[in-house]
Design a protein around this motif. Structure first.
Motif, PDB file in Angstrom:
ATOM      1  N   TYR A 113       0.855  -1.191   0.000  1.00 58.17           N
ATOM      2  CA  TYR A 113       0.000   0.000   0.000  1.00 58.17           C
ATOM      3  C   TYR A 113       0.890   1.241   0.000  1.00 58.17           C
ATOM      4  O   TYR A 113       1.697   1.433   0.892  1.00 58.17           O
ATOM      5  CB  TYR A 113      -0.865  -0.029   1.263  1.00 58.17           C
ATOM      6  CG  TYR A 113      -2.112   0.841   1.229  1.00 58.17           C
ATOM      7  CD1 TYR A 113      -2.180   1.998   0.458  1.00 58.17           C
ATOM      8  CD2 TYR A 113      -3.227   0.498   1.989  1.00 58.17           C
ATOM      9  CE1 TYR A 113      -3.314   2.773   0.437  1.00 58.17           C
ATOM     10  CE2 TYR A 113      -4.379   1.273   1.984  1.00 58.17           C
ATOM     11  CZ  TYR A 113      -4.419   2.403   1.206  1.00 58.17           C
ATOM     12  OH  TYR A 113      -5.553   3.179   1.211  1.00 58.17           O
ATOM     13  N   VAL A 114       0.731   2.068  -1.034  1.00 50.39           N
ATOM     14  CA  VAL A 114       1.432   3.357  -1.050  1.00 50.39           C
ATOM     15  C   VAL A 114       0.391   4.434  -0.766  1.00 50.39           C
ATOM     16  O   VAL A 114      -0.511   4.660  -1.565  1.00 50.39           O
ATOM     17  CB  VAL A 114       2.117   3.609  -2.404  1.00 50.39           C
ATOM     18  CG1 VAL A 114       2.810   4.965  -2.397  1.00 50.39           C
ATOM     19  CG2 VAL A 114       3.109   2.502  -2.710  1.00 50.39           C
ATOM     20  N   PHE A 115       0.524   5.053   0.394  1.00 49.46           N
ATOM     21  CA  PHE A 115      -0.497   6.001   0.843  1.00 49.46           C
ATOM     22  C   PHE A 115      -0.290   7.368   0.215  1.00 49.46           C
ATOM     23  O   PHE A 115       0.764   7.666  -0.345  1.00 49.46           O
ATOM     24  CB  PHE A 115      -0.449   6.133   2.368  1.00 49.46           C
ATOM     25  CG  PHE A 115      -0.665   4.833   3.092  1.00 49.46           C
ATOM     26  CD1 PHE A 115      -1.943   4.419   3.432  1.00 49.46           C
ATOM     27  CD2 PHE A 115       0.407   4.014   3.419  1.00 49.46           C
ATOM     28  CE1 PHE A 115      -2.148   3.221   4.100  1.00 49.46           C
ATOM     29  CE2 PHE A 115       0.210   2.809   4.090  1.00 49.46           C
ATOM     30  CZ  PHE A 115      -1.068   2.417   4.423  1.00 49.46           C
ATOM     31  N   GLN A 116      -1.312   8.187   0.357  1.00 44.37           N
ATOM     32  CA  GLN A 116      -1.227   9.526  -0.216  1.00 44.37           C
ATOM     33  C   GLN A 116      -0.056  10.306   0.376  1.00 44.37           C
ATOM     34  O   GLN A 116       0.705  10.933  -0.346  1.00 44.37           O
ATOM     35  CB  GLN A 116      -2.536  10.251   0.032  1.00 44.37           C
ATOM     36  CG  GLN A 116      -2.815  11.286  -1.018  1.00 44.37           C
ATOM     37  CD  GLN A 116      -4.184  11.909  -0.821  1.00 44.37           C
ATOM     38  OE1 GLN A 116      -4.284  13.036  -0.389  1.00 44.37           O
ATOM     39  NE2 GLN A 116      -5.238  11.174  -1.132  1.00 44.37           N
ATOM     40  N   GLN A 117       0.059  10.277   1.717  1.00 42.61           N
ATOM     41  CA  GLN A 117       1.295  10.756   2.338  1.00 42.61           C
ATOM     42  C   GLN A 117       2.152   9.513   2.553  1.00 42.61           C
ATOM     43  O   GLN A 117       1.619   8.469   2.920  1.00 42.61           O
ATOM     44  CB  GLN A 117       1.019  11.418   3.679  1.00 42.61           C
ATOM     45  CG  GLN A 117       0.784  12.911   3.573  1.00 42.61           C
ATOM     46  CD  GLN A 117      -0.678  13.210   3.284  1.00 42.61           C
ATOM     47  OE1 GLN A 117      -1.529  12.483   3.766  1.00 42.61           O
ATOM     48  NE2 GLN A 117      -0.940  14.249   2.515  1.00 42.61           N
ATOM     49  N   ALA A 118       3.443   9.635   2.345  1.00 43.31           N
ATOM     50  CA  ALA A 118       4.279   8.439   2.224  1.00 43.31           C
ATOM     51  C   ALA A 118       4.218   7.538   3.466  1.00 43.31           C
ATOM     52  O   ALA A 118       4.382   6.337   3.370  1.00 43.31           O
ATOM     53  CB  ALA A 118       5.724   8.837   1.950  1.00 43.31           C
ATOM     54  N   ARG A 119       3.986   8.127   4.638  1.00 40.16           N
ATOM     55  CA  ARG A 119       3.925   7.357   5.887  1.00 40.16           C
ATOM     56  C   ARG A 119       5.191   6.542   6.123  1.00 40.16           C
ATOM     57  O   ARG A 119       5.129   5.379   6.535  1.00 40.16           O
ATOM     58  CB  ARG A 119       2.731   6.403   5.915  1.00 40.16           C
ATOM     59  CG  ARG A 119       1.386   7.097   5.877  1.00 40.16           C
ATOM     60  CD  ARG A 119       0.294   6.180   6.366  1.00 40.16           C
ATOM     61  NE  ARG A 119      -1.023   6.651   5.949  1.00 40.16           N
ATOM     62  CZ  ARG A 119      -2.163   6.051   6.256  1.00 40.16           C
ATOM     63  NH1 ARG A 119      -2.138   4.950   6.971  1.00 40.16           N
ATOM     64  NH2 ARG A 119      -3.310   6.532   5.852  1.00 40.16           N
ATOM     65  N   LEU A 120       6.330   7.126   5.843  1.00 38.61           N
ATOM     66  CA  LEU A 120       7.583   6.449   6.174  1.00 38.61           C
ATOM     67  C   LEU A 120       7.760   6.507   7.680  1.00 38.61           C
ATOM     68  O   LEU A 120       7.282   7.432   8.333  1.00 38.61           O
ATOM     69  CB  LEU A 120       8.757   7.135   5.473  1.00 38.61           C
ATOM     70  CG  LEU A 120       8.685   7.131   3.947  1.00 38.61           C
ATOM     71  CD1 LEU A 120       9.880   7.867   3.358  1.00 38.61           C
ATOM     72  CD2 LEU A 120       8.623   5.714   3.403  1.00 38.61           C
TER      73      LEU A 120
END
Lengths: 230, 209
Positions: free
Chosen positions: B80-87
């Motif tokens: 899942y690649v979220f809208q904000q990267a959420r690293l």
């Protein structure tokens, strides 16, 4: 200024009680903070109130409650004595218990705030990457809450080495066993013409607290700051 | 069948529904904001439980309301690649990339792509020792794509990954996504409200309204 053997004993005892109290209470405080920050269960308000009690009740009352519970004839005290041969009354372990109870609310408050501030979306992201709940807890949640855990531990330590009321009520003033810095200062104040001793002990107390505070600042910065301060 | 999805969800006044089945390796979910595109991706990934329907990816049932199947997100293998990267802000880029891998596995790539090849395509080789908060939006999003792919997923969910980027970066990353899809053959579910992105990417288009 050189310290007398008595003063060294007092400082060592204070540090020992403070460190043991915080280390023993750390997992308990974290578990309670986690429950309060994340849990939804009946009795949450009650637990919240109970944890904060030592903060609002006069310390002497907390000490008296400990005396009733952990004294020779108290329910917990008798049980500990019969099954484990452990006595807390008039022992440094009792002083550590009193300090830990008094430190608990401060520790829980600091940790709860930082647990509440964890970005849950990062935990979600970790779960989509295949991480188990346990792995997420240890690799995401705890590290992100670390500044609060460190701050809570240091606050608790400062509170512990300053503990007076509950301690003297519960374990009294026994030199070498329960005579911590605040209690030694109080004892010295009781004797006339002892101003020098009081001053020395008071300065030591201030120095110790300042040291703890500086260490905590430094640790908080290290645990959370390195990556943000780029 | 790459994707066989039929999910419904009621949230207060709003009813979200999305239903499609396709063999295409790239499916684009298209529609105005607020129509429930992200919620649909969350239901596929297992982050939100649908009220009814099913989610089948690559023949595997991830969710089925009637059969009471509901795999937790960790077992769905949806990158899942979220809208904000959420690293993860407390791990360097290198550790972020490897997070979806078992502990001892330092080298494994995805499909025929080695880790190094993937890092090359994404152009993130120079970022490996950086902390995520110091990355630009485009860099962070490229790392997020790499992290999702390195978890060895059976599908890739992209939620408007270009939303916070400028025009030049968008095209660049779109090219990368297309190239990675051709190389790994991992099916992609791509959400956007921008028709041009979807035209560029190709594949099936599902319009939500």
């Amino acid at each position: 200024m050189g310290l007398s053997p008595e003063e060294w004993t007092i400082i060592a005892l204070s540090l020992k009680i403070g460190v043991i109290a915080v280390l023993a209470m750390l997992p308990v405080a974290f578990a309670i903070a986690w429950l309060l920050a994340r849990g939804r269960f009946p009795g949450k308000l009650l637990l919240d109130t109970l944890v904060h009690l030592p903060l609002v009740v006069p310390p002497v009352v907390t000490g008296w409650l400990l005396l009733i519970l952990f004294g020779m004839n108290g329910p917990v005290g008798r049980w500990l004595n019969t099954w484990f041969g452990i006595t807390l009354l008039f022992r440094w372990t009792g002083a550590a218990l009193a300090a830990a109870i008094m430190a608990l609310p401060l520790m829980v408050r600091a940790m709860r705030l930082s647990i509440g501030a964890i970005d849950r979306r990062l935990e979600e992201a970790a779960s989509t990457l295949g991480a188990s709940r346990l792995r997420i807890f240890f690799t995401i949640s705890v590290p992100l809450a670390l500044p609060g855990i460190v701050a809570g531990a240091m606050l608790g330590f400062a509170r512990s080495i300053g503990e007076f009321g509950a301690t003297i009520t519960f374990v009294s003033d026994i030199p070498g066993e329960t005579r911590t810095l605040p209690i030694a200062i109080y004892a010295a104040l009781q004797m006339p013409g002892n101003e020098d001793a009081v001053t020395r002990l008071a300065l030591l107390s201030v120095g110790l607290s300042l040291g703890a505070l500086l260490l905590s600042e430094w640790l908080v910065r290290r645990s959370g700051g390195g990556r943000d301060g780029l | 069948m790459a994707f066989d999805i039929d999910v419904r969800l009621r949230r207060g006044e709003q009813a979200i529904g999305c239903s499609f089945a396709t063999d295409s390796g790239i499916v684009a979910l298209f529609g105005p904001s607020g129509v429930g595109k992200t919620s649909t991706l969350n239901m596929v990934a297992g982050l939100v439980r649908p009220d009814a329907g099913h989610v089948i990816v690559g023949g595997q049932k991830l969710f089925d309301a009637t059969a009471k199947i509901d795999l937790p997100p960790a077992r769905r293998r949806c990158g899942y690649v979220f809208q904000q990267a959420r690293l993860f802000p407390h791990m360097k880029v290198r550790r972020n990339l490897r997070y979806g891998r078992p502990r001892g596995d330092r080298e494994g790539g995805v499909g025929p792509l080695s880790q190094d090849a993937l890092i090359n395509i994404l152009g993130i080789g120079a970022l490996l020792d950086r902390w995520p908060p110091s990355l630009s939006g485009g860099e962070a999003q490229r790392v997020a794509i790499g992290r999702a792919l390195l978890s060895d997923p059976q599908c890739l969910l992209l939620d408007e990954p270009l939303a916070s980027l400028d025009e030049a970066r968008r095209l660049e990353i779109l090219e990368m996504i297309g190239q990675l899809h051709r190389l790994t053959a991992i099916p992609i579910l791509y959400v956007s409200h921008d028709r041009r992105e979807l035209d560029h990417l190709g594949g099936d288009m599902v319009e939500m309204a």
